[in-house]
Write a protein that holds these residues in place. Structure first.
Motif, mmCIF file in Angstrom:
data_model
loop_
_atom_site.group_PDB
_atom_site.id
_atom_site.type_symbol
_atom_site.label_atom_id
_atom_site.label_comp_id
_atom_site.label_asym_id
_atom_site.label_seq_id
_atom_site.Cartn_x
_atom_site.Cartn_y
_atom_site.Cartn_z
ATOM 1 N N THR A 179 -5.854 -1.860 9.560
ATOM 2 C CA THR A 179 -6.565 -0.596 9.744
ATOM 3 C C THR A 179 -6.226 0.034 11.088
ATOM 4 N N SER A 190 -9.045 7.305 10.222
ATOM 5 C CA SER A 190 -8.520 5.963 9.992
ATOM 6 C C SER A 190 -7.352 6.066 9.005
ATOM 7 N N LEU A 241 -5.104 3.187 6.462
ATOM 8 C CA LEU A 241 -4.948 1.812 5.995
ATOM 9 C C LEU A 241 -3.497 1.566 5.623
#
Length: 286
Positions: free
Chosen positions: A265, A282, A284
């Motif tokens: 992450t 964020s 991933l």
């Protein structure tokens, strides 16, 4: 047209309004207005990160939560924000402020400030120690336009060294970034050139503005305005000799800060630019 009809029309139009587009990034929150030029970020855990701002801003570090809200700020003593451009963190939680912004390639006072783990600090101040360094390959200040490769906005910590990735400002633009390492030890040092990397040759997107290494040391990420360059399977200091994956996050803002929260992450922050930016996101890694 009665009031009920007008209300229903407004509700319909609001539902049809286009939501903000963040590409493949996940929007986490809006940063405070006082943090409109975040230039570096380092995660503490899965709920708190520390950030800094660049040239012309206060000599402070700021703790934010993962919604972008300000949690705490500390005045950094024995330090001056000449041009703070990135944050790095070691295994003990000590922070390193990259005071090495060098747009014109004319600085002779490049430095990195080492701070004790800010989570252990009481009060509103924290003391810095100073690491100074120079690039042996730079002979003129500034060099000629074709050699403007000694600005820096990105670094990370690994095994008691700080790895710096320079920002290209050559004219004509070549996109080449130089990779140096500097001992994470208080004192004066000569930076060691260990490699180079050319992301691409578009000056709008390809200059390196942030970097980090994963907690397990197996991934390095470099950031540009809308791109992430992910390196894996490296076995030497020159991580660019490993496997490279170029990731287009499909969102074009002034992205200048990136860090790992865990081994998959990433947190990314962008600066305010007109009506865009000043957000925390964020991403991933697959």
């Amino acid at each position: 047209m009665n009031k009920v009809t007008v209300f229903l029309i407004l509700v319909f139009l609001q539902g049809c309004a286009q939501k903000p587009y963040y590409g493949d990034l996940t929007y986490l929150g809006k940063l405070p207005s006082k943090l409109n030029e975040v230039s570096g970020i380092a995660s503490v855990n899965d709920s708190i990160a520390w950030v800094i701002e660049d040239n012309g801003n206060k000599d402070h570090i700021y703790a934010i939560n993962l919604k972008g809200n300000l949690v705490k700020k500390l005045k950094v003593e024995n330090a001056k924000n000449h041009d703070w451009e990135d944050l790095a963190k070691d295994e003990k939680g000590n922070l390193y402020i990259g005071n090495f912004g060098n747009n014109a390639n004319e600085r002779k006072n490049l430095s990195i400030y080492k701070l004790p783990n800010p989570d252990n600090q009481t009060g509103n101040k924290i003391k810095a120690e100073k690491i100074t360094f120079e690039y042996p390959q730079q002979e003129k200040f500034p060099p000629k336009k074709s050699k403007l490769m000694f600005d820096c906005e990105a670094f990370f910590y690994k095994d008691n060294f700080l790895y710096l990735i320079t920002k290209n400002r050559t004219r004509p633009y070549t996109g080449k970034a130089l990779i140096y390492k500097v001992p994470a030890v208080i004192g004066s040092h000569q930076a060691t050139l260990i490699g180079e990397f050319t992301a691409c040759k578009d000056p709008q997107f390809c200059s390196i503005t942030g970097a980090d290494i994963s907690p397990d040391g197996k991934k390095v990420v470099l950031l540009g305005s809308g791109f992430i360059w992910l390196f894996t399977d490296f076995s030497s200091d020159d991580f660019t000799k490993g496997s490279l994956r170029t990731i287009d996050v499909k969102h074009r803002t002034q992205q200048e800060s990136i860090c790992f929260v865990d081994n998959r992450t990433l947190l990314i922050a962008d600066e305010q630019s007109k009506t865009k930016g000043r957000n925390l996101y964020s991403y991933l890694i697959d």
